[in-house]
Design an enzyme around this catalytic site. Structure first.
Site, PDB file in Angstrom:
ATOM      1  N   LYS A  17      20.510  55.681  40.516  1.00 11.88           N
ATOM      2  CA  LYS A  17      21.192  56.113  39.278  1.00 11.88           C
ATOM      3  C   LYS A  17      21.720  54.917  38.506  1.00 11.88           C
ATOM      4  O   LYS A  17      21.637  54.870  37.283  1.00 11.88           O
ATOM      5  CB  LYS A  17      22.403  57.000  39.637  1.00 11.88           C
ATOM      6  N   CYS A 382      33.034  31.065  49.194  1.00  8.48           N
ATOM      7  CA  CYS A 382      34.315  31.592  49.659  1.00  8.48           C
ATOM      8  C   CYS A 382      34.509  31.292  51.150  1.00  8.48           C
ATOM      9  O   CYS A 382      34.773  30.151  51.504  1.00  8.48           O
ATOM     10  CB  CYS A 382      34.442  33.070  49.313  1.00  8.48           C
ATOM     11  N   HIS A 508      33.411  33.098  43.649  1.00  6.35           N
ATOM     12  CA  HIS A 508      32.137  33.809  43.836  1.00  6.35           C
ATOM     13  C   HIS A 508      31.259  33.648  42.584  1.00  6.35           C
ATOM     14  O   HIS A 508      31.308  34.499  41.696  1.00  6.35           O
ATOM     15  CB  HIS A 508      32.392  35.299  44.055  1.00  6.35           C
ATOM     16  N   GLU A 510      28.245  34.220  42.259  1.00  5.17           N
ATOM     17  CA  GLU A 510      27.214  35.262  42.188  1.00  5.17           C
ATOM     18  C   GLU A 510      27.585  36.408  41.265  1.00  5.17           C
ATOM     19  O   GLU A 510      26.709  37.063  40.691  1.00  5.17           O
ATOM     20  CB  GLU A 510      26.877  35.796  43.592  1.00  5.17           C
TER      21      GLU A 510
END
Ligand code: GLN
Length: 551
Positions: A17, A382, A508, A510
């Site tokens: 979804k 991290c 982070h 990413e």
């Protein structure tokens, strides 16, 4: 007036979804409409921050520090715009709000009930982003599957909203599965019929059906689905399994999901979607010129969703480098000093993943020692950065008891320790250092050359920090803190100098990599991996010095 699109799911979970919602949003955005997506999750946790990755995959963090569902990561990666706390709501948050209001006496002695009080709060939150007058379209993805007990209040809220906002202002897209029975060589529509029936028993009928399928839906089948499910034939959209999630927007464009949605919302079609950059990315992704193998070391590696944003950032960076990135998952619990060489020596680069707690921690430290000494490109994220500091303190500075106080609270060599302001916090959810913080980069660092700027902003999610008491010794030993928080002076980046690419980041990166803006750190990391690969195969064409050039 803002228009609302709701995306529900039927038959089974994991149909994608989030990807369908993000793909439609991308197409509407590419037609010039300001679009955002939000996710409503029917579980009772106030947010996914306290959920173990095994339960619900990665916890995604927004700029404003919300701990959210990983689908928000897809929204940002597709749309290249930020989401916020308001884009992710759970049943827990709704109930918490309603119960707090009840305690304040806000309901004036009334019996507080699911209908209308919970559904009113759901509807209020569904319209919050729309009320800002910023967005033309707000897409709401409803977590869970139609038929789940916990989804009922949401279906009811959408039913009421559809009626209140009126046809033409509100649209329901139902994502469903058309299974293919190999033995019968047939596509089956019955599960979809049942799922739509289930929805209509609750007073809600879909306007568009997006049908996940392994085989193309032929015309008669589309007609049959339309007939049984009360939609027009052009509102039956085929969603064939895709080779990459990034191909889905183009598939949805071919099926005219954007056109039919706009028509049903009485909105002008505008110009044809402009997806030049997107197609360029897809081309590079599909036709790579080289290949690298990256080791991803973590303790949840068996579950793909646990490191979703890292995997996606690697895909973006691979495409940037026209290079296929094969990720080898390495479970840190099974790494030892004895087997680390055998497991890592053929890798072109290694990432040590974020994480919490001590399971598998010594394996991570052994791996970091190996890649540091054997000069394999390394990115520590991290916890990965924190363990790079522990490894360096132990094996280079000779602090044999060095650790993070997260794993060894009694060590007197806590190179990673808890911030003062964290010490008094006992509540778990939403209490870490969360969200975007500034970082000042040293100009003589590799990180500066990679980012091409001395000021960057990155997102955080952690409780522990580098202990600045060790900064001088680290610097002198060659593990240099090169990025600092300008306000608090906390160390955000360390680089090991005697190495082609050894970077540990407390944040982070990413979370901020998108299709249109792959993250520079990941792009440079893959470039370093390519160099290692070529070097190993005797075809190195450039020196490591060129791993990154300032913009
Ligand atoms: N457990 C570490 C901390 O809380 C690292 C967290 C992470 O990797 N996101 O500081």
């Amino acid at each position: 007036m803002t228009k609302y699109i709701f995306v529900t799911g039927g038959v089974t979970s994991s149909l994608g979804k989030g990807i369908i919602a993000a793909s439609l949003a991308k197409l509407l955005q590419a037609r010039g409409y300001k679009t955002t997506i939000q996710k409503f999750d029917p579980y009772i946790n106030v947010d996914p921050g306290t959920l173990n990755p095994y339960e619900h995959g990665e916890c995604y963090v927004t700029e404003d520090g919300a701990e959210t569902d990983l689908d928000l990561g897809h929204y940002e990666r597709f749309l290249n715009t930020y989401t916020s706390q308001a884009n992710n709501v759970t049943t827990g948050r709704i109930y918490q709000h309603v119960i707090n209001r009840e305690r304040e006496g806000a309901y004036l002695g009334k019996t507080v009930q699911v209908i209308p009080h919970i559904t009113d709060e759901i509807k209020r939150r569904m319209q919050l982003l729309g009320e800002k007058n910023v967005f033309d379209v707000v897409i709401t993805e409803l977590g869970g599957t139609v038929g789940d007990i916990e989804s009922l209040p949401y279906i009811e809220a959408v039913r009421q909203l559809k009626w209140e906002l009126g046809t033409g202002n509100c649209l329901v897209i139902h994502l469903t599965l058309i299974p293919y029975l190999k033995a019968a060589k047939e596509l089956k529509t019955k599960p979809t019929q049942h799922s739509v029936k289930l929805m209509s028993e609750n007073g809600l009928t879909p306007d568009i059906l997006v049908c996940r399928t392994e085989e193309p839906l032929y015309k008669d089948l589309k007609r049959k689905i339309a007939l049984f499910c009360n939609v027009t034939v052009d509102a039956v959209i085929e969603a064939l399994d895709a080779d990459t999630i990034y191909g889905v927007p183009l598939e949805m464009m071919r099926e005219k999901l954007d056109v039919i949605s706009l028509q049903k919302l009485n909105m002008p079609l505008g110009t044809e979607p402009e997806l030049g950059k997107w197609k360029e990315f897809l081309n590079k992704l599909r036709y790579p010129k080289s290949k690298v193998t990256i080791g991803l070391i973590g303790k949840y590696v068996e579950l793909q969703d646990a490191y979703k944003s890292i995997l996606e950032a690697l895909i973006h960076a691979g495409a940037m480098n026209e290079c296929k990135v094969e990720v080898r998952n390495i479970h840190s619990e099974y790494l030892t000093r004895e087997n680390v060489m055998e497991k890592l020596q053929n890798l072109d680069a290694v990432i040590v993943a974020p994480g919490f707690g001590s399971r598998g921690i010594e394996g991570k430290i052994d791996a970091i020692r190996y890649v540091r000494e054997s000069k394999i490109p390394f990115l520590g994220i991290c916890l990965g950065m924190q363990m790079a500091c522990v490894e360096f303190a132990r094996n280079v500075l000779g602090h044999s008891k060095a650790h993070s106080t997260e794993m060894d609270p009694d060590t007197n060599q806590g190179v990673i320790c808890m911030m003062e302001e964290q010490k008094s916090i006992t509540q778990k959810g939403g209490t870490m250092r969360l969200g975007s913080y500034e970082c000042q980069l040293q100009e003589d660092s590799l990180s500066y050359r990679i980012y091409g700027s001395t000021r960057i902003e990155e997102r955080h999610r952690h409780r522990y920090e580098f202990n600045s008491r060790y900064a001088d010794a680290f610097r002198e030993g060659g593990m240099v803190p090169v990025g600092h928080n300008p306000k608090t002076n906390l160390v955000e980046i360390v680089e090991y100098k005697d190495h082609p690419f050894f970077i540990g980041v407390q944040f982070h990166p990413e979370y901020k990599s998108t299709v249109e803006n792959p993250h520079p750190l990941f792009t440079a990391f893959i470039r370093a991996a390519k160099d290692t690969h070529e070097n190993r195969n005797g075809i190195l064409i450039r020196s490591f010095e060129n791993v990154a050039e300032p913009k």
